[in-house]
Structure formats: structure tokens, C-alpha cells
Write a protein that holds these residues in place. Structure first.
Motif, PDB file in Angstrom:
ATOM      1  N   LEU A  76      -8.196   2.002   0.348  1.00  0.00           N
ATOM      2  CA  LEU A  76      -9.271   2.072   1.339  1.00  0.00           C
ATOM      3  C   LEU A  76      -9.317   3.442   2.001  1.00  0.00           C
ATOM      4  O   LEU A  76     -10.393   4.006   2.215  1.00  0.00           O
ATOM      5  N   ALA A  77      -8.124   3.980   2.320  1.00  0.00           N
ATOM      6  CA  ALA A  77      -8.062   5.307   2.946  1.00  0.00           C
ATOM      7  C   ALA A  77      -8.632   6.359   2.002  1.00  0.00           C
ATOM      8  O   ALA A  77      -9.379   7.256   2.422  1.00  0.00           O
ATOM      9  N   TRP A  78      -8.289   6.254   0.713  1.00  0.00           N
ATOM     10  CA  TRP A  78      -8.806   7.215  -0.261  1.00  0.00           C
ATOM     11  C   TRP A  78     -10.324   7.095  -0.357  1.00  0.00           C
ATOM     12  O   TRP A  78     -11.030   8.108  -0.400  1.00  0.00           O
ATOM     13  N   ARG A  79     -10.832   5.856  -0.381  1.00  0.00           N
ATOM     14  CA  ARG A  79     -12.282   5.674  -0.466  1.00  0.00           C
ATOM     15  C   ARG A  79     -12.978   6.240   0.771  1.00  0.00           C
ATOM     16  O   ARG A  79     -14.036   6.867   0.661  1.00  0.00           O
ATOM     17  N   ARG A  80     -12.371   6.009   1.941  1.00  0.00           N
ATOM     18  CA  ARG A  80     -12.968   6.542   3.176  1.00  0.00           C
ATOM     19  C   ARG A  80     -12.992   8.068   3.150  1.00  0.00           C
ATOM     20  O   ARG A  80     -14.006   8.687   3.488  1.00  0.00           O
TER      21      ARG A  80
ATOM     22  N   ALA B 109      -6.213  -6.621   4.373  1.00  0.00           N
ATOM     23  CA  ALA B 109      -6.212  -5.166   4.574  1.00  0.00           C
ATOM     24  C   ALA B 109      -7.648  -4.655   4.680  1.00  0.00           C
ATOM     25  O   ALA B 109      -7.967  -3.810   5.532  1.00  0.00           O
ATOM     26  N   GLU B 110      -8.532  -5.160   3.821  1.00  0.00           N
ATOM     27  CA  GLU B 110      -9.935  -4.753   3.854  1.00  0.00           C
ATOM     28  C   GLU B 110     -10.609  -5.165   5.155  1.00  0.00           C
ATOM     29  O   GLU B 110     -11.511  -4.477   5.637  1.00  0.00           O
ATOM     30  N   GLN B 111     -10.171  -6.284   5.723  1.00  0.00           N
ATOM     31  CA  GLN B 111     -10.763  -6.765   6.969  1.00  0.00           C
ATOM     32  C   GLN B 111     -10.146  -6.112   8.196  1.00  0.00           C
ATOM     33  O   GLN B 111     -10.651  -6.280   9.305  1.00  0.00           O
ATOM     34  N   GLY B 112      -9.054  -5.389   7.991  1.00  0.00           N
ATOM     35  CA  GLY B 112      -8.424  -4.693   9.110  1.00  0.00           C
ATOM     36  C   GLY B 112      -7.488  -5.546   9.946  1.00  0.00           C
ATOM     37  O   GLY B 112      -7.112  -5.150  11.053  1.00  0.00           O
ATOM     38  N   LEU B 113      -7.090  -6.717   9.440  1.00  0.00           N
ATOM     39  CA  LEU B 113      -6.117  -7.537  10.164  1.00  0.00           C
ATOM     40  C   LEU B 113      -4.780  -6.806  10.167  1.00  0.00           C
ATOM     41  O   LEU B 113      -4.330  -6.337   9.123  1.00  0.00           O
TER      42      LEU B 113
ATOM     43  N   ALA C 259       0.873  -5.737  -1.303  1.00  0.00           N
ATOM     44  CA  ALA C 259      -0.564  -5.804  -1.594  1.00  0.00           C
ATOM     45  C   ALA C 259      -1.369  -5.161  -0.472  1.00  0.00           C
ATOM     46  O   ALA C 259      -2.335  -4.426  -0.717  1.00  0.00           O
ATOM     47  N   TYR C 260      -0.982  -5.446   0.758  1.00  0.00           N
ATOM     48  CA  TYR C 260      -1.677  -4.902   1.929  1.00  0.00           C
ATOM     49  C   TYR C 260      -1.610  -3.373   1.937  1.00  0.00           C
ATOM     50  O   TYR C 260      -2.630  -2.705   2.101  1.00  0.00           O
ATOM     51  N   ARG C 261      -0.413  -2.838   1.725  1.00  0.00           N
ATOM     52  CA  ARG C 261      -0.244  -1.369   1.783  1.00  0.00           C
ATOM     53  C   ARG C 261      -0.973  -0.676   0.632  1.00  0.00           C
ATOM     54  O   ARG C 261      -1.554   0.399   0.816  1.00  0.00           O
ATOM     55  N   GLN C 262      -0.949  -1.286  -0.539  1.00  0.00           N
ATOM     56  CA  GLN C 262      -1.668  -0.694  -1.670  1.00  0.00           C
ATOM     57  C   GLN C 262      -3.170  -0.699  -1.416  1.00  0.00           C
ATOM     58  O   GLN C 262      -3.849   0.301  -1.666  1.00  0.00           O
TER      59      GLN C 262
END
Length: 422
Positions: free
Chosen positions: A183-187, A115-119, A175-178
Motif C-alpha cells: 500500500l505504501a509503495w502504491r501511495r 491493513a487496507e482498511q487501516g485497522l 500478511a498485514y505488514r506485507q
């Protein structure tokens, strides 16, 4: 045997033993044999894990463009990830309970990292299903090679194998969705922090390129800031570049202007932000002056705050360029208070009834652009009455309404008295 003894044995108490059905015993034997066949094949797969990893990566390279890119970017890391996942999958066939927690941690970690890598999640789920399919295929191949007669027994464990695959697909998706939500919140939080720093003037020069990218605004454009209280946006106008920021005492809009930077060019910042232009009650809007570059947005915000401070309490829109005298007074309250006392002091020390009549007359005369006739109509009195009151004002404050310099002082003093508290 004595009759009494026969009687005691005939009427024995307690539950009567129920014989086990023959089919249940046969089923238990089949399950045990199936597990034996599964474990034998799984041990071979465990020894052949590098080859299994290569086979899965070859399929992913062919079928999943996202994994093709990942392999080109970092082949070693992707290989290790797939190898660990397959190792947990195979060892779980041998010891489901003992390896469950470690397998879950491995899958969860893969979901977070990808998820962090955007796959894409679809590509990740496809990879897990392909991995499950490949493991099952190799189990069948190995059993066919070593003990072909045991192939029929694998059918009895197929459900367990695919349940494991489904469980880990669900886990990796969770795990991916969480991670994606975090990540969205951090952005979003990063964008808010960058915008806040830009507006309050604490933004670092080194952060300006990132700020421009995150806010989708050019670093060297022309900008105006709009300050708003008491009203939310309507539908934004089509086109244009804007960024909205929610503040503590006011909300702000950063609006990218055209090359000319003026509203005559058809780019109204208020409209661009979707704000009401109809003087909606309670909505106060202050439009500052234009500045060049994101680095100057803090100056634009101060100008917007200045315009907002001039805005009437009941609501409305104040464009700073149209209210510069008021802005000059409000921008330095101390000088404004001094101006009030210096120019209007003698008037203000009169009895309230007398004071209010003379001040209202001065205000009306300025509002009517120096016309005693129109001022009289507004005040419901004769023009001569207006002129008499004005002459008395001149005598009290020692200034003449015929001298431009004195007129400017009196006008600014009246403006300061209207806008400044107390």
C-alpha cells in the motif's frame, strides 16, 4: 531334547526385543483421552459458533476502539470475518492437517483486508488473542458442564491450542505488514505519477484536488518551480510547503510562496528546498517565475527549465527574473541563431584571431557598462585601443553603439552566441 538342539536355541542370533517402557504407553493413552475430550468439546463449539462470535464481538466492542468503529461502520462484514476465523480455529482442533491450508488462507486474507482498511495491527493481534482465549474458555466450560472429571485431560492439549493461536498471530501480522508495504509503495507511486503529470502539463483538472491532497499543497496557492542538476538537497529550511520530484534530466522542487510571491518577503525557494546557495561546483539551479494555482505548475516548470538552460556549466543559480534577455534568446533558438547571423555575421566571418579580438572587446565593453576605460583594464590595453576596435566593429556590422536600438540588438546577439550551441 537332543543336546545339539539345545545348543542351537541357546545361541540364537538377531536383536533382542526391548520391552516398551510402561510410562510411554501410559502417556499415549493419556494423549488419546485428551484428544477425545478436546474433540467432544470442539464439536459442541462448532454447533454454537454464532453465539461464540457474538461473545467475541462483545468483548472487542468493549476493549478495542478500532473494532468498535469497524462494527459501527459495517457490522455484518465484521461479524462474518470473526465467524469465519473462529470456524477455522475450531475445525483445526478437530482436523489440524486437513484444515491447515484453509485456515492459513483465511487468516492471511484478514491481515490483508485490515491493513487496507487501516485497522491498527495491535488491535488486530489483540482480536486474535482474545479469540484464542475465548475458544479455550468455552472448551473448558463445555467440558466442565458435560464431563467435569475430564477437565484434567484438557491440560495435555493446552499447548497445541495456544501454539495454533501464536501461529496465526504471526501469520496475520506477516500478511498485514506485507500488505502495508504494498500500500505504501502504491501511495508513493501514485504521488510520483500525480506530480509528474502536474509538472509536464498532462494533469487532468479532475485530479487537481487529489494532487493537492497527496502533495500537501493548496490547489490555489502561488508557486515557483526550481530545476536542479548535479546537486542534492541539504537540510530543508524550517516551515514552508515544498514538494521534491526526481526527474530524468533534472530534479524539481515545487515551492509554495507567500501572498506576495517574491523572495524579498523572506521566502527563498532555493533555501526552502535545502539546496546549496554557495555556488557549489557542479550544482546548477534554475529558479522560474511565480504562477498561481497548481494547474499552472507546468508553466512554472518550463520557466525553471529555461532558467536552468542559462545556468553556466560549472554551476551556480540563475533566477529567471534577473536574466530575462537571456531567457528571451534561449526560449527561441531559431530566432537566436538568426539574430547572431544578422547582427554579428560580418564579424564571425573574419580570420579567427581578428574575430576573437573584436568579439572579446565588444563583450568587455558591455560587461563594463559602456566604459572604454574599464574595458581596457580588463583587456590589458589602452582605452583608445578599445575605442578603435569598437569603431571597427560598428563599421563591419553596420550598427552604432550610440543608438539604443542597435545596442539592444548587439547585446542580444552576443548573449545568443554565448548561450546557444554551435
Amino acid at each position: 531334547m537332543h543336546p545339539a538342539a539345545r545348543t542351537r536355541t541357546t545361541f540364537r542370533t538377531g536383536p533382542t526385543p526391548v520391552p516398551q517402557p510402561r510410562t510411554r504407553r501410559i502417556r499415549s493413552l493419556i494423549d488419546a483421552d485428551a484428544l477425545r475430550v478436546l474433540h467432544r468439546a470442539a464439536r459442541v463449539l462448532l454447533d454454537d459458533l454464532p453465539d461464540l462470535t457474538d461473545r467475541l464481538l462483545a468483548v472487542l466492542r468493549e476493549q478495542e476502539p478500532a473494532y468498535r468503529t469497524a462494527l459501527e461502520h459495517d457490522h455484518a462484514a465484521t461479524w462474518q470475518e470473526v465467524h469465519r476465523s473462529l470456524r477455522h480455529s475450531v475445525t483445526s482442533l478437530l482436523d489440524p492437517r486437513g484444515t491447515r491450508e484453509a485456515a492459513h488462507r483465511c487468516t492471511w486474507r484478514i491481515g490483508v483486508v485490515r491493513a487496507e482498511q487501516g485497522l491498527p495491527l495491535d488491535a488486530l493481534l489483540h482480536a486474535f488473542r482474545l479469540g484464542g482465549s475465548l475458544v479455550w474458555q468455552r472448551l473448558v466450560e463445555e467440558t466442565t458442564r458435560s464431563q467435569p472429571e475430564d477437565i484434567r485431560l484438557l491440560v495435555h492439549v493446552a499447548t497445541d491450542v495456544w501454539n495454533f493461536v501464536d501461529e496465526h498471530c504471526t501469520l496475520v501480522a506477516d500478511a498485514y505488514r506485507q500488505a502495508e508495504r504494498q500500500l505504501a509503495w502504491r501511495r508513493e507511486n501514485r504521488v510520483r505519477l500525480l506530480a509528474a503529470a502536474l509538472l509536464d502539463g498532462t494533469s487532468r483538472i479532475a485530479d487537481l484536488p487529489e494532487t493537492a491532497e497527496r502533495l500537501c499543497l493548496p490547489e490555489h496557492g502561488r508557486y515557483v518551480v526550481v530545476a536542479v542538476t548535479g546537486g542534492g538537497p541539504q537540510d530543508p529550511a524550517p516551515g514552508g510547503s515544498v514538494y521534491r520530484h526526481t526527474g530524468v534530466e533534472a530534479d524539481y522542487g515545487i515551492v509554495l510562496l507567500g501572498d506576495t510571491g517574491d523572495e524579498e518577503a523572506g521566502h527563498d525557494p532555493v533555501v526552502a528546498l535545502g539546496l546549496p546557495t554557495d555556488g557549489r561546483a557542479g550544482c546548477r539551479i534554475g529558479v522560474g517565475g511565480a504562477v498561481t494555482g497548481l494547474a499552472a505548475v507546468a508553466d512554472a516548470r518550463r520557466l525553471a527549465d529555461l532558467a536552468l538552460s542559462i545556468c553556466p556549466p560549472e554551476g551556480g543559480t540563475v533566477r529567471l527574473a534577473e536574466h530575462l534577455p537571456e531567457a528571451l534568446v534561449v526560449s527561441c533558438p531559431e530566432l537566436g541563431a538568426t539574430l547572431i547571423e544578422r547582427v554579428l555575421g560580418p564579424l564571425l566571418r573574419l580570420e579567427p584571431s581578428d574575430r576573437d579580438v573584436l568579439l572579446d572587446t565588444l563583450v568587455a565593453w558591455f560587461a563594463c557598462e559602456g566604459s572604454a576605460q574599464r574595458a581596457g583594464e580588463r583587456l590589458y590595453c589602452h582605452r583608445n585601443t578599445v575605442l578603435n576596435r569598437l569603431r571597427r566593429c560598428e563599421q563591419l556590422i553596420g550598427r552604432s553603439l550610440a543608438r539604443p536600438h542597435d545596442v539592444v540588438e548587439i547585446s542580444l546577439a552576443l548573449t545568443a552566441r554565448r548561450l546557444l550551441p554551435g
